[in-house]
Write a protein that holds these residues in place. Structure first.
Motif, PDB file in Angstrom:
ATOM      1  N   ARG A 146      -1.958   7.182  47.051  1.00 51.29           N
ATOM      2  CA  ARG A 146      -2.542   5.897  46.640  1.00 51.29           C
ATOM      3  C   ARG A 146      -4.004   5.837  47.071  1.00 51.29           C
ATOM      4  O   ARG A 146      -4.340   6.242  48.179  1.00 51.29           O
ATOM      5  CB  ARG A 146      -1.836   4.746  47.377  1.00 51.29           C
ATOM      6  CG  ARG A 146      -0.652   4.153  46.708  1.00 51.29           C
ATOM      7  CD  ARG A 146      -0.088   3.049  47.564  1.00 51.29           C
ATOM      8  NE  ARG A 146       0.050   3.441  48.966  1.00 51.29           N
ATOM      9  CZ  ARG A 146      -0.353   2.700  49.980  1.00 51.29           C
ATOM     10  NH1 ARG A 146      -0.942   1.539  49.801  1.00 51.29           N
ATOM     11  NH2 ARG A 146      -0.182   3.114  51.225  1.00 51.29           N
ATOM     12  N   PHE A 147      -4.834   5.308  46.207  1.00 50.68           N
ATOM     13  CA  PHE A 147      -6.225   5.055  46.568  1.00 50.68           C
ATOM     14  C   PHE A 147      -6.589   3.644  46.140  1.00 50.68           C
ATOM     15  O   PHE A 147      -6.019   3.119  45.181  1.00 50.68           O
ATOM     16  CB  PHE A 147      -7.164   6.025  45.851  1.00 50.68           C
ATOM     17  CG  PHE A 147      -7.133   7.424  46.386  1.00 50.68           C
ATOM     18  CD1 PHE A 147      -7.923   7.793  47.453  1.00 50.68           C
ATOM     19  CD2 PHE A 147      -6.308   8.379  45.808  1.00 50.68           C
ATOM     20  CE1 PHE A 147      -7.893   9.088  47.943  1.00 50.68           C
ATOM     21  CE2 PHE A 147      -6.267   9.673  46.292  1.00 50.68           C
ATOM     22  CZ  PHE A 147      -7.068  10.029  47.361  1.00 50.68           C
ATOM     23  N   LYS A 148      -7.554   3.069  46.838  1.00 52.08           N
ATOM     24  CA  LYS A 148      -8.072   1.762  46.428  1.00 52.08           C
ATOM     25  C   LYS A 148      -9.542   1.936  46.063  1.00 52.08           C
ATOM     26  O   LYS A 148     -10.305   2.543  46.823  1.00 52.08           O
ATOM     27  CB  LYS A 148      -7.911   0.744  47.568  1.00 52.08           C
ATOM     28  CG  LYS A 148      -8.121  -0.677  47.086  1.00 52.08           C
ATOM     29  CD  LYS A 148      -7.734  -1.681  48.147  1.00 52.08           C
ATOM     30  CE  LYS A 148      -7.825  -3.085  47.568  1.00 52.08           C
ATOM     31  NZ  LYS A 148      -7.484  -4.109  48.542  1.00 52.08           N
ATOM     32  N   VAL A 149      -9.913   1.398  44.916  1.00 52.68           N
ATOM     33  CA  VAL A 149     -11.254   1.654  44.381  1.00 52.68           C
ATOM     34  C   VAL A 149     -12.292   0.698  44.985  1.00 52.68           C
ATOM     35  O   VAL A 149     -12.073  -0.502  45.063  1.00 52.68           O
ATOM     36  CB  VAL A 149     -11.249   1.525  42.842  1.00 52.68           C
ATOM     37  CG1 VAL A 149     -12.645   1.724  42.270  1.00 52.68           C
ATOM     38  CG2 VAL A 149     -10.278   2.522  42.242  1.00 52.68           C
ATOM     39  N   MET A 160     -16.729   2.887  37.352  1.00 55.19           N
ATOM     40  CA  MET A 160     -15.735   3.277  36.346  1.00 55.19           C
ATOM     41  C   MET A 160     -15.338   2.108  35.444  1.00 55.19           C
ATOM     42  O   MET A 160     -14.349   2.193  34.711  1.00 55.19           O
ATOM     43  CB  MET A 160     -14.505   3.883  37.020  1.00 55.19           C
ATOM     44  CG  MET A 160     -14.745   5.265  37.601  1.00 55.19           C
ATOM     45  SD  MET A 160     -15.335   6.461  36.395  1.00 55.19           S
ATOM     46  CE  MET A 160     -13.824   6.838  35.527  1.00 55.19           C
ATOM     47  N   TYR A 201      -5.821  -0.273  42.398  1.00 57.23           N
ATOM     48  CA  TYR A 201      -5.171   0.865  43.048  1.00 57.23           C
ATOM     49  C   TYR A 201      -5.041   2.014  42.059  1.00 57.23           C
ATOM     50  O   TYR A 201      -4.864   1.799  40.860  1.00 57.23           O
ATOM     51  CB  TYR A 201      -3.773   0.473  43.543  1.00 57.23           C
ATOM     52  CG  TYR A 201      -3.800  -0.527  44.671  1.00 57.23           C
ATOM     53  CD1 TYR A 201      -4.069  -0.102  45.967  1.00 57.23           C
ATOM     54  CD2 TYR A 201      -3.576  -1.873  44.435  1.00 57.23           C
ATOM     55  CE1 TYR A 201      -4.101  -1.006  47.011  1.00 57.23           C
ATOM     56  CE2 TYR A 201      -3.611  -2.788  45.476  1.00 57.23           C
ATOM     57  CZ  TYR A 201      -3.872  -2.340  46.764  1.00 57.23           C
ATOM     58  OH  TYR A 201      -3.913  -3.238  47.791  1.00 57.23           O
ATOM     59  N   LEU A 213      -2.972   5.735  41.401  1.00 54.92           N
ATOM     60  CA  LEU A 213      -1.970   6.710  41.830  1.00 54.92           C
ATOM     61  C   LEU A 213      -2.470   8.063  41.365  1.00 54.92           C
ATOM     62  O   LEU A 213      -2.713   8.276  40.177  1.00 54.92           O
ATOM     63  CB  LEU A 213      -0.613   6.392  41.204  1.00 54.92           C
ATOM     64  CG  LEU A 213       0.150   5.216  41.818  1.00 54.92           C
ATOM     65  CD1 LEU A 213       1.523   5.102  41.191  1.00 54.92           C
ATOM     66  CD2 LEU A 213       0.294   5.368  43.328  1.00 54.92           C
ATOM     67  N   THR A 263      -3.385   3.334  36.968  1.00 54.72           N
ATOM     68  CA  THR A 263      -4.221   2.351  37.669  1.00 54.72           C
ATOM     69  C   THR A 263      -3.434   1.048  37.685  1.00 54.72           C
ATOM     70  O   THR A 263      -2.746   0.719  36.726  1.00 54.72           O
ATOM     71  CB  THR A 263      -5.557   2.123  36.946  1.00 54.72           C
ATOM     72  OG1 THR A 263      -5.293   1.567  35.671  1.00 54.72           O
ATOM     73  CG2 THR A 263      -6.335   3.392  36.804  1.00 54.72           C
ATOM     74  N   ILE A 264      -3.497   0.365  38.823  1.00 54.50           N
ATOM     75  CA  ILE A 264      -2.755  -0.895  38.955  1.00 54.50           C
ATOM     76  C   ILE A 264      -3.694  -1.987  39.416  1.00 54.50           C
ATOM     77  O   ILE A 264      -4.449  -1.767  40.366  1.00 54.50           O
ATOM     78  CB  ILE A 264      -1.582  -0.742  39.955  1.00 54.50           C
ATOM     79  CG1 ILE A 264      -0.529   0.185  39.339  1.00 54.50           C
ATOM     80  CG2 ILE A 264      -0.965  -2.088  40.277  1.00 54.50           C
ATOM     81  CD1 ILE A 264       0.186   1.035  40.295  1.00 54.50           C
TER      82      ILE A 264
END
Lengths: 106, 174
Positions: free
Chosen positions: A15-18, A23, A32, A34, A105-106
């Motif tokens: 998981r990453f948070k932008v 982008m 978020y 994945l 992307t969430i």
């Protein structure tokens, strides 16, 4: 390395948070991601893929889109060109600097 | 018949909306919860090209110039022959002009650092930064209005404090 970190490193999805707006409109700040970490062991990044990478001269992980494949190097750009630091600045990156492909992307 | 059709369409659309968006909302809530327990790594999608060319030096030079001008204005003779008085007046106007211009340059340079270089996360490490920048820019305006060595010294010291924070932030980001 703690057990948690070991499990995290073995797990194929991260998981990453932008942070930031380079982008937009596809990925906005605070969303978020994945990311499939090992996806490029089997398939090489292709033009149009959104990837997480760590370019050699930057200390932070960044998210960009593969704009061009130049042999074994990849030219990446942000979708929002006016607010993006990408291969236009640090040049094409090698495959080893690309950490994974963004699946959702969430 | 036509009414029934319309009702059916509305229902279908509503159902589709529920089907499409409810899971996303739930996933989003779950991710937020997960983030509280185990924060996701940050991945950057921003522009950091200009970071390399930010520098507090122009603001420091401008603040030093303001201080120097205040010092020189206060040293100007208030008495003398007609020619001396004329020269002193000429110098006075020039010095006030330079002081005015450099106070403005100082304010602009500090605000550039504030808006473009410093990031939200820097406030966590330097909680006084917001207040410091605010007071420094106020001091720039105060130095325009006054010819006061203390106000000029306060400005120089405030800008120096911002420069210290700038250097720490820059060193930490390398």
């Amino acid at each position: 390395m703690t057990l948690m970190n070991l499990l995290k490193s073995l797990f194929p999805i991260e998981r990453f948070k932008v942070v930031g707006t380079s982008m937009i409109p596809v990925i906005g700040a605070g969303q978020y991601l994945l990311v499939a970490k090992k996806s490029f062991l089997f398939n090489k990044p292709e033009k149009g893929d959104i990837v997480v990478l760590k370019p050699p001269i930057r200390s932070r992980k960044i998210v960009k889109r593969v704009f061009k494949v130049l042999g074994n190097k990849y030219f990446v750009r942000g979708d929002n060109l006016n607010e993006s630091t990408d291969s236009r600045f640090f040049g094409p990156v090698k495959a080893e600097h690309i950490l994974g492909k963004v699946l959702f992307t969430i | 018949m036509s009414i029934k059709k319309r009702e059916f369409k509305v229902l279908t659309r509503k159902t589709q909306t529920t089907k499409l968006f409810m899971p996303m909302k739930i996933i989003s809530i779950l991710f937020n919860l997960l983030d509280q327990i185990n924060p996701a790594q940050a991945v950057y999608a921003h522009c950091d090209v200009p970071c390399g060319i930010y520098d507090p030096k122009p603001a420091q030079l401008a603040a030093e110039t303001v201080e120097k001008m205040v010092e020189k204005i206060l040293q100007l003779p208030s008495e003398g022959t007609g020619k001396e008085i004329l020269e002193a007046r000429n110098s006075f106007v020039r010095m006030v002009k330079v002081k005015e211009e450099h106070a403005e340059i100082c304010k602009r340079e500090v605000l550039i650092l504030w808006t473009d270089f410093f990031k939200e996360e820097n406030l966590k490490d330097f909680p006084n930064l917001h207040d410091l920048v605010w007071k420094t820019t106020k001091l720039c305006s105060k130095n325009k209005r006054e010819v006061n060595p203390k106000t000029a010294k306060d400005l120089r010291e405030s800008v120096d404090k911002i420069a210290v924070i700038f250097n720490k932030v820059k060193a930490a980001s390398k």
